[in-house]
Scaffold this active site. Structure first.
Site, mmCIF file in Angstrom:
data_model
loop_
_atom_site.group_PDB
_atom_site.id
_atom_site.type_symbol
_atom_site.label_atom_id
_atom_site.label_comp_id
_atom_site.label_asym_id
_atom_site.label_seq_id
_atom_site.Cartn_x
_atom_site.Cartn_y
_atom_site.Cartn_z
ATOM 1 N N ASP A 159 -4.459 -1.117 -47.977
ATOM 2 C CA ASP A 159 -3.469 -1.541 -46.981
ATOM 3 C C ASP A 159 -2.180 -0.761 -47.168
ATOM 4 O O ASP A 159 -1.492 -0.413 -46.209
ATOM 5 C CB ASP A 159 -3.149 -3.029 -47.153
ATOM 6 C CG ASP A 159 -4.331 -3.890 -46.753
ATOM 7 O OD1 ASP A 159 -5.398 -3.313 -46.458
ATOM 8 O OD2 ASP A 159 -4.184 -5.125 -46.769
ATOM 9 N N ASP A 179 -0.273 1.350 -44.407
ATOM 10 C CA ASP A 179 1.110 1.073 -44.000
ATOM 11 C C ASP A 179 1.987 2.299 -44.161
ATOM 12 O O ASP A 179 2.864 2.553 -43.340
ATOM 13 C CB ASP A 179 1.694 -0.072 -44.833
ATOM 14 C CG ASP A 179 1.040 -1.386 -44.471
ATOM 15 O OD1 ASP A 179 0.373 -1.436 -43.423
ATOM 16 O OD2 ASP A 179 1.182 -2.350 -45.245
ATOM 17 N N SER A 220 -17.521 -16.032 -12.571
ATOM 18 C CA SER A 220 -17.876 -16.810 -13.764
ATOM 19 C C SER A 220 -19.397 -16.969 -13.789
ATOM 20 O O SER A 220 -20.100 -16.423 -12.946
ATOM 21 C CB SER A 220 -17.169 -18.150 -13.747
ATOM 22 O OG SER A 220 -17.637 -18.866 -12.655
ATOM 23 N N GLU A 242 -27.013 -14.258 -25.865
ATOM 24 C CA GLU A 242 -25.721 -13.970 -26.505
ATOM 25 C C GLU A 242 -24.982 -15.272 -26.776
ATOM 26 O O GLU A 242 -25.253 -16.278 -26.142
ATOM 27 C CB GLU A 242 -24.821 -13.157 -25.554
ATOM 28 C CG GLU A 242 -25.406 -11.860 -25.166
ATOM 29 C CD GLU A 242 -24.602 -11.161 -24.080
ATOM 30 O OE1 GLU A 242 -23.445 -11.549 -23.823
ATOM 31 O OE2 GLU A 242 -25.161 -10.228 -23.492
ATOM 32 N N LYS A 262 -21.794 -17.619 -26.359
ATOM 33 C CA LYS A 262 -20.728 -17.780 -25.365
ATOM 34 C C LYS A 262 -19.442 -18.045 -26.128
ATOM 35 O O LYS A 262 -19.272 -19.116 -26.720
ATOM 36 C CB LYS A 262 -21.047 -18.930 -24.423
ATOM 37 C CG LYS A 262 -20.052 -19.063 -23.295
ATOM 38 C CD LYS A 262 -20.531 -20.084 -22.285
ATOM 39 C CE LYS A 262 -19.604 -20.200 -21.096
ATOM 40 N NZ LYS A 262 -18.202 -20.321 -21.394
ATOM 41 N N ASP A 299 -15.638 -18.837 -26.886
ATOM 42 C CA ASP A 299 -14.729 -19.769 -26.218
ATOM 43 C C ASP A 299 -13.274 -19.334 -26.410
ATOM 44 O O ASP A 299 -12.564 -19.847 -27.267
ATOM 45 C CB ASP A 299 -14.953 -21.171 -26.804
ATOM 46 C CG ASP A 299 -14.285 -22.233 -25.961
ATOM 47 O OD1 ASP A 299 -13.849 -21.918 -24.840
ATOM 48 O OD2 ASP A 299 -14.189 -23.377 -26.427
ATOM 49 N N ARG A 349 -8.306 -12.763 -16.242
ATOM 50 C CA ARG A 349 -9.202 -13.116 -15.145
ATOM 51 C C ARG A 349 -8.430 -13.556 -13.896
ATOM 52 O O ARG A 349 -8.803 -13.250 -12.778
ATOM 53 C CB ARG A 349 -10.096 -14.252 -15.627
ATOM 54 C CG ARG A 349 -11.127 -14.674 -14.691
ATOM 55 C CD ARG A 349 -11.843 -15.864 -15.318
ATOM 56 N NE ARG A 349 -12.138 -16.816 -14.293
ATOM 57 C CZ ARG A 349 -13.242 -16.775 -13.578
ATOM 58 N NH1 ARG A 349 -14.130 -15.852 -13.804
ATOM 59 N NH2 ARG A 349 -13.466 -17.662 -12.638
ATOM 60 N N TYR A 394 -18.513 -8.082 -23.993
ATOM 61 C CA TYR A 394 -19.901 -8.448 -23.677
ATOM 62 C C TYR A 394 -20.395 -8.005 -22.307
ATOM 63 O O TYR A 394 -21.467 -8.417 -21.870
ATOM 64 C CB TYR A 394 -20.092 -9.956 -23.821
ATOM 65 C CG TYR A 394 -19.005 -10.802 -23.169
ATOM 66 C CD1 TYR A 394 -18.758 -10.748 -21.803
ATOM 67 C CD2 TYR A 394 -18.231 -11.657 -23.944
ATOM 68 C CE1 TYR A 394 -17.775 -11.521 -21.228
ATOM 69 C CE2 TYR A 394 -17.235 -12.437 -23.374
ATOM 70 C CZ TYR A 394 -17.013 -12.359 -22.013
ATOM 71 O OH TYR A 394 -16.034 -13.113 -21.441
ATOM 72 N N LYS A 430 -24.342 -24.572 -22.135
ATOM 73 C CA LYS A 430 -23.269 -25.080 -22.995
ATOM 74 C C LYS A 430 -23.856 -26.051 -24.002
ATOM 75 O O LYS A 430 -24.690 -26.892 -23.652
ATOM 76 C CB LYS A 430 -22.226 -25.798 -22.139
ATOM 77 C CG LYS A 430 -21.511 -24.859 -21.183
ATOM 78 C CD LYS A 430 -20.118 -24.596 -21.664
ATOM 79 C CE LYS A 430 -19.124 -24.928 -20.577
ATOM 80 N NZ LYS A 430 -17.768 -24.975 -21.068
ATOM 81 N N CYS A 464 4.987 -54.684 -27.847
ATOM 82 C CA CYS A 464 4.195 -54.319 -29.023
ATOM 83 C C CYS A 464 3.020 -55.287 -29.194
ATOM 84 O O CYS A 464 3.213 -56.511 -29.195
ATOM 85 C CB CYS A 464 5.075 -54.351 -30.276
ATOM 86 S SG CYS A 464 4.132 -54.026 -31.778
ATOM 87 N N CYS A 489 3.704 -57.312 -32.721
ATOM 88 C CA CYS A 489 4.819 -58.230 -32.983
ATOM 89 C C CYS A 489 5.507 -58.699 -31.710
ATOM 90 O O CYS A 489 6.431 -59.509 -31.765
ATOM 91 C CB CYS A 489 5.833 -57.569 -33.918
ATOM 92 S SG CYS A 489 6.763 -56.263 -33.116
ATOM 93 N N CYS A 514 7.695 -49.090 -30.957
ATOM 94 C CA CYS A 514 8.080 -50.473 -31.204
ATOM 95 C C CYS A 514 9.317 -50.401 -32.099
ATOM 96 O O CYS A 514 9.262 -49.813 -33.182
ATOM 97 C CB CYS A 514 6.959 -51.229 -31.912
ATOM 98 S SG CYS A 514 7.555 -52.776 -32.623
ATOM 99 N N CYS A 545 7.477 -55.660 -38.088
ATOM 100 C CA CYS A 545 6.210 -55.435 -37.384
ATOM 101 C C CYS A 545 5.156 -55.057 -38.434
ATOM 102 O O CYS A 545 5.288 -54.024 -39.104
ATOM 103 C CB CYS A 545 6.418 -54.329 -36.357
ATOM 104 S SG CYS A 545 4.959 -53.934 -35.416
HETATM 105 S S1 IVH Z 1 -20.771 -12.559 -19.107
HETATM 106 C C1 IVH Z 1 -20.746 -11.961 -14.552
HETATM 107 N N1 IVH Z 1 -21.037 -13.123 -21.645
HETATM 108 O O1 IVH Z 1 -17.749 -17.422 -20.127
HETATM 109 C C2 IVH Z 1 -20.866 -12.394 -15.954
HETATM 110 N N2 IVH Z 1 -19.366 -14.276 -20.437
HETATM 111 O O2 IVH Z 1 -18.042 -18.691 -16.966
HETATM 112 C C3 IVH Z 1 -19.663 -12.166 -16.747
HETATM 113 N N3 IVH Z 1 -18.017 -15.817 -21.816
HETATM 114 O O3 IVH Z 1 -15.656 -16.100 -17.697
HETATM 115 C C4 IVH Z 1 -19.529 -12.947 -17.966
HETATM 116 N N4 IVH Z 1 -19.036 -15.395 -23.726
HETATM 117 O O4 IVH Z 1 -15.014 -15.718 -20.110
HETATM 118 C C5 IVH Z 1 -20.371 -13.400 -20.512
HETATM 119 N N5 IVH Z 1 -21.375 -13.461 -23.921
HETATM 120 C C6 IVH Z 1 -20.710 -13.731 -22.794
HETATM 121 C C7 IVH Z 1 -19.645 -14.649 -22.763
HETATM 122 C C8 IVH Z 1 -18.996 -14.917 -21.555
HETATM 123 C C9 IVH Z 1 -18.066 -16.083 -23.121
HETATM 124 C C10 IVH Z 1 -17.069 -16.467 -20.879
HETATM 125 C C11 IVH Z 1 -16.404 -15.567 -19.908
HETATM 126 C C12 IVH Z 1 -16.746 -16.086 -18.540
HETATM 127 C C13 IVH Z 1 -17.230 -17.467 -18.838
HETATM 128 C C14 IVH Z 1 -18.381 -17.870 -17.956
#
Ligand code: IVH
Length: 665
Positions: free
Chosen positions: A31, A35, A80, A110, A112, A114, A133, A221, A308, A403, A406, A421, A427
């Site tokens: 590091d 730096d 989405s 894959e 998903k 979050d 987005r 992705y 999900k 409350c 009391c 309270c 109390c």
């Molecule tokens: S593919 C047209 N792959 O989930 C397809 N989305 O509603 C484009 N997300 O808005 C998305 N992991 O933000 C894809 N492995 C993954 C993902 C992924 C998370 C999110 C993404 C998207 C939402 C789906």
């Protein structure tokens, strides 16, 4: 070598080392070396502004000069995915694809992720734009902020297409999320509910230097463009990995529904070991040609679906709302629910936080409500399934006015979400809560005493407040709730030993609203004894560093209450340290009075925490981030490049350990 050649060389090296470290997790240099190269480059760039380059690794440190975000149209709309929680719908998706294609196909499974989605555009191997987005058609240009995320390459290597977009998720790893919330808690700021909110909040910050400090991560992705290298989605992403992108290692191509369900059930538990949050898995038809044939609906592709994970959210009935009274009188509404399975536990109750949340949800008794665990520990109600409401709507949930314990009329301070309270001294849950707080590890740390024992003592009328503990005798408590002679003696010894606990912790133990550990330390240093504190007015208190009006008012209110004064008097009579000890006072100086000091790097003579204490003992203030108000930086080895750059920009003095120790000695 000319300056330009040197700059180019440093940039290329730093890009490579950044990639090795952040994407491959395989650093080749220390590091410190990194730096020092970054510093060299920063100095050269400052000296030769004509070679300015928006893809330079120095962009990683961010700046506080960012403007408002401009809106940008997406070249390809950001759609989405169709979402499901049901395995049957996964089967339906698979069957539909099979029927439509009527030929062999592969599915890419894959995780998903979050976080918050992002679309990155690369031209000639350079990151030129990063857009959120937004509404799917247009989003915010957050390029400056995204450039600070070290897993996102600014320059690509290998054989990449001239122009393409790559989409993915920006995430805040659990570890960074917890650290950020701890810092926010210490500053009494509102906490982020989960890493997703923290990531999207961070990405929208106006100051990219702060974004740089938040340690975001990213997984990509989805590759889009006219000239992609391969015919398969999976293969394209492997190519993208070779250009420098961070692509999940957990993608898997499968050929059957069984394999899909295996993948789902494996990751349903295994994901808990990942460093970032995931909320499901995504299934994508792998062949781009087949994707094209399947096409899109108005909202989402027909070639992909998101499954999900079930247990994250559950639907159940709200039976009633009860109210808990905390030790400082805060009223917390609690939803009592039909028991429901959620992330491996049965949930019967969930927090509703405050009156505004209840109002916002438009809650009625009997409603079917969504309960989520998300990143939070305590489950919460996130929504109401209004469609499930029949003709007979239950009674609307109205926040209580008195409350439940009391009967006192509740109050709500201006600008605050919580109801309180005010009956602090009579109390019952407030009394018990205060004693429990008094004895806890960070306060008086009384061995052998816990909430249950306190409850028993209180129930039997042995104690009515913390001071009563000091009148207890072993004979009073032995035999209670199977307590033997030895345990009774241990407790009494623990109580006696607590008389040695220093002033700052006794102050914290009193449980004055908003007086946490840090504030208590501050106060303990500013007053000789509790009398002086009790007689301090608002003005005196506000003048103390880190004590704002809210805390000051709370302290004044505490000491205006005669029962609190009496309690303090009795604690003093019992022999507690309600004054600053002579030897402690000797350690204090005002050599750093009024100075705001940032600590950065690794030290040899003392630990970071010890330096923190030294700063405080000498009247200084240790702050986390550099600003124009910083007086100097106490710098050890490996001070981060972001901090260094900022300090340089603001012209702040950097002091090493020896200089600092000389200053305070
Ligand atoms: S593919 C047209 N792959 O989930 C397809 N989305 O509603 C484009 N997300 O808005 C998305 N992991 O933000 C894809 N492995 C993954 C993902 C992924 C998370 C999110 C993404 C998207 C939402 C789906």
């Amino acid at each position: 070598m000319t300056a330009k050649e040197k700059i180019d060389q440093l940039r290329a090296d730093l890009h490579r080392h950044n990639y090795n470290y952040y994407v491959l997790n395989a650093p080749e240099i220390s590091d410190k070396e990194f730096d020092s190269m970054m510093r060299d480059l920063q100095n050269l760039e400052k000296e030769y502004p004509e070679y300015q380059d928006n893809s330079s690794p120095t962009m990683r440190v961010g700046s506080d000069l960012n403007k408002n975000f401009t809106q940008v149209m997406h070249k390809y709309p950001m759609l989405s995915l169709g979402n499901t929680y049901s395995e049957n719908e996964v089967t339906d998706f698979y069957d539909r694809v099979k029927q439509s294609l009527n030929e062999d196909f592969e599915i890419c499974c894959e995780l998903k992720y979050d976080g918050t989605s992002i679309s990155l555009t690369y031209e000639n191997g350079k990151l030129v734009r990063a857009v959120t987005r937004g509404d799917g058609e247009k989003g915010d240009d957050v390029t400056d902020n995204v450039k600070t995320i070290r897993t996102i390459p600014l320059l690509l290597h290998g054989n990449y297409p001239k122009l393409f977009e790559i989409r993915g998720e920006i995430l805040m790893p659990w570890k960074s999320f917890e650290a950020l919330n701890n810092e926010r808690e210490a500053r009494e700021e509102t906490l982020f509910a989960n890493p997703r909110n923290a990531a999207s909040g961070t990405l929208k910050l106006q100051n990219s230097a702060v974004v740089a400090s938040r340690k975001l991560d990213a997984y990509l992705y989805y590759l889009l463009g006219e000239e992609l290298p391969c015919n398969g989605h999976y293969e394209n992403l492997q190519m993208a990995a070779s250009w420098g992108f961070k692509i999940s290692e957990h993608m898997k191509k499968v050929h059957s529904l069984e394999e899909i369900f295996e993948y789902i059930s494996f990751w349903d538990t295994e994901r808990k070991n990942l460093s970032v949050a995931t909320d499901g898995i995504v299934l994508k038809v792998n062949s781009l040609k087949q994707q094209k044939n399947l096409g899109f609906t108005a909202k989402s592709p027909r070639w992909a679906i998101a499954y999900k994970f079930q247990a994250e959210r559950a639907l159940t009935r709200l039976n009633k709302v009860t109210y808990q009274v905390g030790r400082t009188g805060t009223i917390t509404p609690v939803a009592n629910l039909d028991p429901v399975q959620l992330s491996g536990t049965v949930v019967k109750r969930a927090s509703l936080h405050n009156a505004d949340i209840i109002e916002g949800l438009d809650l009625h008794i009997g409603d079917m409500v969504y309960v989520e665990k998300g990143g939070e520990i305590i489950p919460k109600i996130t929504g109401v399934n209004k469609e499930a409401r029949g003709m007979l709507l239950g009674e609307k949930v109205k926040f209580i006015t008195h409350c439940p314990e009391c009967g006192s009329r509740l109050i709500r301070y201006e600008g605050e979400a919580a109801h309180y309270c005010p009956n602090e001294t009579a109390c019952p849950p407030q009394i018990k809560g205060k004693i429990e707080h008094f004895i806890c590890r960070k306060a008086m740390d009384i061995d052998g005493l816990g909430p249950e024992t306190v409850d028993t003592f209180y129930r039997l009328g042995l104690i009515k407040d913390a001071a009563d503990l000091y009148n207890l005798k072993a004979d009073d408590i032995k035999g209670l709730d199977r307590m033997g002679e030895k345990s009774a003696e241990n407790i009494i010894n623990g109580i006696t030993a607590s008389k040695e606990v220093p002033f700052e912790r006794v102050l914290f133990a009193l449980g004055i609203r908003f007086v946490g550990e840090t504030v208590a330390k501050r106060i303990a240093k500013s007053f000789i004894d509790i009398e002086e504190l009790a007689n301090a007015n608002l003005e005196v208190l506000i003048n103390i560093d880190e004590i704002g009006e809210k805390i000051a008012k709370s302290i004044v209110t505490y000491f205006c209450n005669p029962s609190n004064r009496k309690l303090v008097e009795r604690l003093k009579d019992a022999g507690l340290q309600l004054f600053q000890k002579e030897e402690d006072l000797n350690e204090y100086t005002d050599r750093l009075a009024g100075q705001s000091i940032v600590i950065s790097g690794v030290f040899t003579h003392h630990s970071r925490d010890e330096y923190k204490i030294l700063i405080e003992k000498n009247g200084g203030k240790n702050t986390g981030s550099i600003s124009a108000k910083t007086n100097f930086i106490l710098a050890g080895e490996n001070m981060g490049p972001a901090k260094l750059e900022k300090a340089r920009k603001l012209g702040i003095k950097i002091m090493n350990e020896d200089e600092f120790l000389a200053l305070i000695s």
